[in-house]
Design a protein around this motif. Structure first.
Motif, short mmCIF file in Angstrom:
data_model
loop_
_atom_site.label_atom_id
_atom_site.label_comp_id
_atom_site.label_asym_id
_atom_site.label_seq_id
_atom_site.Cartn_x
_atom_site.Cartn_y
_atom_site.Cartn_z
N THR A 21 -2.48 -0.35 5.69
CA THR A 21 -1.79 -1.58 5.36
C THR A 21 -1.03 -2.12 6.56
N ILE A 22 -0.85 -3.43 6.54
CA ILE A 22 -0.01 -4.11 7.52
C ILE A 22 1.40 -4.12 6.96
N GLU A 23 2.37 -3.67 7.77
CA GLU A 23 3.72 -3.48 7.26
C GLU A 23 4.76 -4.41 7.89
N THR A 24 4.50 -4.92 9.07
CA THR A 24 5.50 -5.71 9.78
C THR A 24 4.90 -7.00 10.34
N VAL A 25 5.75 -7.97 10.59
CA VAL A 25 5.32 -9.23 11.19
C VAL A 25 4.72 -8.98 12.57
N TYR A 161 -1.48 -6.23 2.88
CA TYR A 161 -0.05 -6.32 3.21
C TYR A 161 0.72 -5.36 2.30
N GLY A 162 1.19 -4.27 2.88
CA GLY A 162 1.79 -3.19 2.10
C GLY A 162 2.95 -3.60 1.21
N PRO A 163 3.94 -4.35 1.70
CA PRO A 163 5.08 -4.73 0.85
C PRO A 163 4.66 -5.50 -0.40
N TRP A 164 3.66 -6.35 -0.27
CA TRP A 164 3.16 -7.10 -1.43
C TRP A 164 2.46 -6.16 -2.40
N ILE A 226 -10.58 -12.84 2.45
CA ILE A 226 -11.33 -11.58 2.32
C ILE A 226 -11.41 -10.87 3.67
N LYS A 227 -11.66 -11.62 4.73
CA LYS A 227 -11.71 -11.03 6.08
C LYS A 227 -10.40 -10.31 6.41
N LEU A 228 -9.29 -10.90 5.99
CA LEU A 228 -7.96 -10.36 6.31
C LEU A 228 -7.49 -9.30 5.31
N GLY A 229 -8.30 -9.01 4.30
CA GLY A 229 -7.92 -8.01 3.31
C GLY A 229 -6.89 -8.50 2.32
N LEU A 230 -6.68 -9.81 2.24
CA LEU A 230 -5.70 -10.37 1.31
C LEU A 230 -6.32 -10.64 -0.05
#
Length: 275
Positions: A21-25, A161-164, A226-230
């Motif tokens: 997951t992405i965790e930070t800006v 996005y991990g926090p979400w 989809i590309k961004l995993g969102l």
């Protein structure tokens, strides 16, 4: 030496491909941040606009038990909105200014059909521009819109996005309680000859509106998500899952399944609700 944007994107996409997951800006490309914010604003603005639309039905509910149920649903939606806005604050959004700028009580006239366009500049899903004039309307929001939101937000439970991702379990549980509330009332009213015709009319009116919230198939914006995993699925794949789910409760209630025929030629892609 600082990474270039291209290097940052490569590293970010590798993490996403590996299920991390992405965790930070700091880990995000600007493309990722902009698309993440767009999706999260849709959810946050919709939660608040939905709550505002439900509030009058605390007073107009048919029983005191339902006054409590409606007030609980409205409270849940405000909480969901607050959770999402807190995440958006971490991404640099001035939430208080945003809430002051937009009229989340705004509703269109009964004669207006929006298709998949918006009626204002906020990011709410456009179903929340329609007024809730009757108890049948309120129940259809639970049956259809809460169910539709659940199908859309399933992808958020697997968001890159991990926090979400981490806040979605609690939100989804409450949304499913709202759906259960609506399903119970739908079956109850549909089995009563005094109410069946009105329930069918409300179903016929609201079903196409909710089918529109999923956006166009194979849209350019959704491919980026989809590309961004969102997101994980195409808009139409989510819509078909929603339709099949609705069909089950409609058949259980003994009602007729409404039809929905999209006219994509008159829809501008940049006006899609979910991208």
């Amino acid at each position: 030496m600082a990474m270039t944007e291209q290097e940052k994107e490569q590293r970010m996409l590798e993490k996403i491909a590996n299920g991390e997951t992405i965790e930070t800006v700091e880990e995000m490309t600007e493309e990722y941040r902009e698309n993440l914010i767009n999706l999260m604003l849709m959810q946050a603005d919709s939660e608040v606009a939905g709550a505002f639309g439900y509030v009058p039905w605390i007073m107009k509910a048919p029983t005191t038990a339902e006054m409590l149920s409606v007030s609980t649903i409205a409270k849940d939606e405000v909480r969901h909105g607050r959770v999402m806005y807190k995440l958006l604050q971490d991404l640099g959004i001035d939430v208080d200014a945003r809430v002051k700028d937009f009229d989340f009580n705004l509703r269109v006239g009964d004669e207006v059909e929006l298709g998949i366009t918006r009626a204002a500049e906020d990011n709410r899903v456009n179903i929340f521009y329609y007024p809730i004039n009757t108890w049948y309307d309120f129940i259809m929001f639970n049956v259809l819109m809460d169910r539709g939101a659940g199908h859309q937000l399933e992808d958020s439970e697997m968001s890159s996005y991990g926090p979400w991702r981490r806040v979605m379990e609690g939100i989804m549980k409450e949304e499913m309680m709202h759906v259960a509330h609506g399903d119970s009332w739908l079956v109850k009213l549909a089995k009563d000859p005094e109410h069946k015709e009105n329930v069918q009319e409300a179903l016929d009116r609201w079903f196409p509106r909710v089918m529109n919230i999923f956006g166009k198939p194979n849209s350019r914006r959704n491919a980026i998500y989809i590309k961004l995993g969102l997101k994980k699925r195409d808009n139409h794949e989510v819509r078909l899952a929603f339709e099949a789910d609705v069909r089950k409760v409609v058949e259980r209630a003994g009602l007729e399944m409404p039809t929905w025929v999209p006219d994509w030629e008159r829809i501008q892609e940049d006006a899609t609700i979910t991208g």
